[in-house]
Scaffold this motif. Structure first.
Motif, PDB file in Angstrom:
ATOM      1  N   THR A 198       0.797  -1.236   0.000  1.00 42.53           N
ATOM      2  CA  THR A 198       0.000   0.000   0.000  1.00 42.53           C
ATOM      3  C   THR A 198       0.830   1.287   0.000  1.00 42.53           C
ATOM      4  OG1 THR A 198      -0.180  -0.152   2.399  1.00 42.53           O
ATOM      5  CG2 THR A 198      -2.019  -1.038   1.115  1.00 42.53           C
ATOM      6  N   TYR A 199       2.129   1.172   0.321  1.00 37.45           N
ATOM      7  CA  TYR A 199       2.979   2.369   0.389  1.00 37.45           C
ATOM      8  C   TYR A 199       3.790   2.587  -0.879  1.00 37.45           C
ATOM      9  CZ  TYR A 199       6.028  -1.559   1.332  1.00 37.45           C
ATOM     10  OH  TYR A 199       6.662  -2.765   1.242  1.00 37.45           O
ATOM     11  N   CYS A 200       3.738   1.645  -1.826  1.00 41.47           N
ATOM     12  CA  CYS A 200       4.794   1.581  -2.849  1.00 41.47           C
ATOM     13  C   CYS A 200       4.351   2.064  -4.230  1.00 41.47           C
ATOM     14  CB  CYS A 200       5.307   0.145  -2.927  1.00 41.47           C
ATOM     15  SG  CYS A 200       6.698  -0.036  -4.053  1.00 41.47           S
ATOM     16  N   THR A 244      17.375   0.738   5.872  1.00 42.41           N
ATOM     17  CA  THR A 244      16.273   1.220   6.697  1.00 42.41           C
ATOM     18  C   THR A 244      15.806   2.571   6.169  1.00 42.41           C
ATOM     19  OG1 THR A 244      17.874   2.241   8.175  1.00 42.41           O
ATOM     20  CG2 THR A 244      17.106   0.031   8.767  1.00 42.41           C
ATOM     21  N   PHE A 245      14.479   2.756   6.132  1.00 44.90           N
ATOM     22  CA  PHE A 245      13.924   3.976   5.551  1.00 44.90           C
ATOM     23  C   PHE A 245      12.821   4.537   6.425  1.00 44.90           C
ATOM     24  CE2 PHE A 245      14.774   0.763   2.261  1.00 44.90           C
ATOM     25  CZ  PHE A 245      15.806   1.379   1.573  1.00 44.90           C
ATOM     26  N   ILE A 246      12.714   5.862   6.429  1.00 49.84           N
ATOM     27  CA  ILE A 246      11.518   6.473   7.020  1.00 49.84           C
ATOM     28  C   ILE A 246      10.437   6.447   5.948  1.00 49.84           C
ATOM     29  CG2 ILE A 246      10.505   8.658   7.803  1.00 49.84           C
ATOM     30  CD1 ILE A 246      13.018   9.201   9.331  1.00 49.84           C
ATOM     31  N   TYR A 247       9.249   6.072   6.321  1.00 51.30           N
ATOM     32  CA  TYR A 247       8.119   6.014   5.392  1.00 51.30           C
ATOM     33  C   TYR A 247       7.948   7.345   4.661  1.00 51.30           C
ATOM     34  CZ  TYR A 247       3.334   6.313   3.766  1.00 51.30           C
ATOM     35  OH  TYR A 247       2.232   6.523   2.981  1.00 51.30           O
ATOM     36  N   SER A 248       7.763   7.262   3.370  1.00 47.90           N
ATOM     37  CA  SER A 248       7.563   8.468   2.567  1.00 47.90           C
ATOM     38  C   SER A 248       6.259   8.307   1.783  1.00 47.90           C
ATOM     39  CB  SER A 248       8.769   8.624   1.617  1.00 47.90           C
ATOM     40  OG  SER A 248       8.551   9.618   0.674  1.00 47.90           O
TER      41      SER A 248
HETATM   42  N1  SAH Z   1      10.515  -5.100  -4.444  1.00 43.74           N
HETATM   43  C1  SAH Z   1      11.266  -4.978  -3.289  1.00 43.74           C
HETATM   44  C2  SAH Z   1      11.627  -3.579  -2.876  1.00 43.74           C
HETATM   45  C3  SAH Z   1      11.654  -2.465  -3.816  1.00 43.74           C
HETATM   46  S1  SAH Z   1      11.785  -0.868  -3.167  1.00 43.74           S
HETATM   47  C4  SAH Z   1      10.510  -5.606  -2.145  1.00 43.74           C
HETATM   48  O1  SAH Z   1       9.311  -5.696  -2.134  1.00 43.74           O
HETATM   49  O2  SAH Z   1      11.147  -5.967  -1.204  1.00 43.74           O
HETATM   50  C5  SAH Z   1      13.088  -0.998  -2.001  1.00 43.74           C
HETATM   51  C6  SAH Z   1      12.668  -0.670  -0.617  1.00 43.74           C
HETATM   52  O3  SAH Z   1      12.245   0.667  -0.510  1.00 43.74           O
HETATM   53  C7  SAH Z   1      11.498  -1.463  -0.081  1.00 43.74           C
HETATM   54  O4  SAH Z   1      11.864  -2.729   0.346  1.00 43.74           O
HETATM   55  C8  SAH Z   1      11.011  -0.604   1.048  1.00 43.74           C
HETATM   56  O5  SAH Z   1      11.695  -0.917   2.248  1.00 43.74           O
HETATM   57  C9  SAH Z   1      11.409   0.795   0.608  1.00 43.74           C
HETATM   58  N2  SAH Z   1      10.238   1.591   0.230  1.00 43.74           N
HETATM   59  C10 SAH Z   1       9.366   1.373  -0.760  1.00 43.74           C
HETATM   60  N3  SAH Z   1       8.400   2.315  -0.764  1.00 43.74           N
HETATM   61  C11 SAH Z   1       8.677   3.157   0.270  1.00 43.74           C
HETATM   62  C12 SAH Z   1       8.054   4.317   0.786  1.00 43.74           C
HETATM   63  N4  SAH Z   1       6.936   4.804   0.267  1.00 43.74           N
HETATM   64  N5  SAH Z   1       8.621   4.927   1.851  1.00 43.74           N
HETATM   65  C13 SAH Z   1       9.753   4.435   2.408  1.00 43.74           C
HETATM   66  N6  SAH Z   1      10.386   3.343   1.965  1.00 43.74           N
HETATM   67  C14 SAH Z   1       9.856   2.704   0.898  1.00 43.74           C
END
Ligand code: SAH
Ligand code: SF4
Ligand code: F3S
Length: 526
Positions: A240-242, A410-414
């Motif tokens: 849902t975030y991607c 590691t990432f902060i949600y965007s």
């Molecule tokens: N297809 C891969 C990842 C692709 S993107 C998988 O599903 O594992 C690489 C990484 O970016 C993801 O694993 C996730 O941790 C991060 N990511 C993706 N969308 C994001 C968002 N909206 N905010 C922060 N991190 C995100």
């Protein structure tokens, strides 16, 4: 899941009251002027839409072997130089190799000097806001160059170009950009470059139509030691975030015979390592008419005479027993698995639509560790998903301890426009998210350091890639489990797999000494 999250999840299910035509929107306006585009854009703007995108699942994949550069375009680049700046993931790195191949066949010569370039392409990434900001910053930096040299062609391609809001922003604010194209029409590069040279207006050609695989595009690979090999394109997981399912289109697998032929060819050319690429490689084969998955493909690749085979990225949901069984056969299949978990809380995983739980993830890890002892596991984690509670975040920390990952991104949600989770009213402050990220990173560092310490005094096999960035006398390469090793040795070792005794360990790398042949016969190599 708490009540609030449940309510919000219901709110984020995308609703699409107006069913517009399935037809490609942006490609219809190709080569219109900026003004025309703006009028069109205002009338038709649609952000990524999950409900609509999911309709693509049943569309047929078309395979093409007929890519060619028309004769009249094969000399356009003579006496001219190109530079491609790449952002984002390995998929983009590899697309850059294809675009470099096409431009080279058009007579262009590669350069790394911005000032020398006659054409500059920015191959962009849309995964997080800061990735996009970097690109806008770079487009801004290129303005003086364009003013100095109006013949310079500036192009923007890659994942950001697939977003209409980005195209809009470029048209409004960066009118000196000459060319915008997306991820589905790289094969049109010769014609697009020609149009950019001929047209006074910005050339915009972005396809939302995906589904085609073009097999025979040229590639100008980066180096002669390691190679990327696409096994599939796109992603249908719709976390849902991607943004990726919208920028890269639907999942489509290459035919096994095409992949195997490419790897055999790389082996014959002397490459030492291939990395199989896809956003969700474990879904490989699901769209093919045959009953054939990643495990079956790896079982065939294992027999090819190439020393190292890796793959990225795995999705835990589709990681099946067949794949584990094949990976356990070892040989050239490396004991290194990147397995993004994103969160240790089953409730957050559900809102992310990851389709696995904390428990099923841990069970998968258990099976992998049982079948492949000493496999190095790394992961990706998102901190601060909307309304993630502190307890839910602590579950991520405890999962990290339980698995003992050797590394993590590691990432902060965007929030990404148009994705379901971007509509959640997030109550967690950025300061809180930053603080959690720091706490998580402290754990990540600790485990990375511990994983490295295990190598102290041991001998490892290192594929030597070149000299160290910091010291030209020092060689650098990677172990079978993906650890960076710096050591002193002869330049002739570059491109070879050598044995190195580890003398000193750090958090992110190992230092060592090359082992002379006679001595290595007596030591255990890991
Ligand atoms: N297809 C891969 C990842 C692709 S993107 C998988 O599903 O594992 C690489 C990484 O970016 C993801 O694993 C996730 O941790 C991060 N990511 C993706 N969308 C994001 C968002 N909206 N905010 C922060 N991190 C995100
Ligand atoms: Fe994005 Fe990966 Fe999820 Fe696909 S599987 S939607 S690429 S995070
Ligand atoms: Fe970025 Fe596109 Fe890769 S959004 S992470 S370059 S698939």
């Amino acid at each position: 899941m708490n009540e609030k999250q449940r309510k919000e999840l219901n709110q984020v299910n995308p609703v699409d009251p107006v069913e517009k035509s399935e037809q490609d929107n942006l490609s219809r306006i190709k080569e219109k002027t900026s003004d025309d585009f703006m009028k069109y854009f205002e009338a038709t703007y649609e952000p990524p839409n999950m409900k609509k995108a999911k309709k693509r699942l049943k569309k047929e994949v078309q395979y093409h072997d007929d890519f060619e550069i028309p004769e009249e375009l094969a000399t356009i680049g003579e006496g001219r130089k190109f530079l491609i700046r790449t952002y984002g993931c390995q998929m983009n790195e590899h697309d850059t190799e294809v675009m470099s191949g096409i431009l080279t066949e058009m007579g262009f010569e590669a350069t790394t000097e911005t000032k020398e370039a006659d054409i500059i392409l920015l191959n962009t990434c849309a995964i997080r806001e800061n990735a996009e900001n970097k690109v806008f910053g770079e487009i801004g930096h290129l303005k003086p160059l364009k003013m100095e040299n109006p013949d310079l062609i500036i192009g923007v391609c890659g994942c950001m170009s697939q977003e209409e809001s980005v195209v809009n922003k470029i048209l409004k604010k960066y009118q000196y950009v000459d060319l915008i194209f997306g991820t589905h029409n790289i094969h049109r590069l010769p014609q697009l470059v020609q149009n950019a040279y001929l047209s006074k207006e910005m050339v915009v050609e972005v396809w939302s139509k995906e589904g085609d695989i073009i097999e025979n595009m040229p590639k100008r690979r980066h180096g002669k030691i390691k190679a990327w090999v696409n096994i599939m394109y796109g992603c249908d997981k719709f976390c849902t975030y991607c943004i990726v399912p919208y920028t890269r289109g639907k999942e489509r697998s290459r035919r096994p015979e095409d992949i195997i032929q490419e790897i055999r060819h790389l082996a014959a050319q002397g490459y030492k390592e291939v990395t199989l690429l896809g956003q969700n490689v474990n879904a490989y084969g699901k769209d093919l008419d045959i009953d054939y998955g990643l495990g079956d493909l790896m079982d065939e690749i294992r027999k090819i005479d190439i020393p190292r085979v890796k793959f990225t990225t795995s999705h835990p949901r589709d990681f099946d027993d067949r794949l584990i069984e094949v990976l356990a056969k070892g040989g050239n299949l490396m004991p290194y698995i990147h397995l993004p978990v994103q969160s240790g809380s089953s409730d957050i995983l559900r809102v992310m639509a990851r389709r696995y739980t904390r428990e099923s993830y841990l069970e998968l890890v258990r099976k992998i560790k049982e079948a492949i002892p000493n496999a190095a596991l790394t992961t990706d984690i998102i901190v601060g998903f909307p309304n993630e509670t502190n307890e839910q975040f602590e579950e991520t920390i405890s999962l990290y301890h339980e698995v003992g990952f050797e590394g993590a991104y590691t990432f902060i949600y965007s929030p990404r426009e148009g994705t379901p989770s971007a509509r959640i009213d997030d109550k967690i402050s950025m300061d809180e998210k930053k603080e959690r990220l720091q706490r998580l990173n402290a754990v990540v560092n600790e485990y990375s350091r511990k994983a490295m310490e295990k190598y102290d005094g041991k001998t490892v096999k290192v594929l030597v890639e070149g000299t160290s960035k910091k010291n030209a006398k020092v060689l650098a390469g990677y172990t079978e489990r993906g650890k960076l090793v710096n050591f002193e040795g002869p330049k002739s070792a570059i491109g070879e797999i050598v044995e190195v005794k580890i003398t000193n360990t750090k958090t992110w790398s190992l230092n060592g000494k090359i082992v002379e042949k006679a001595a290595s016969e007596q030591v255990e190599v890991i």
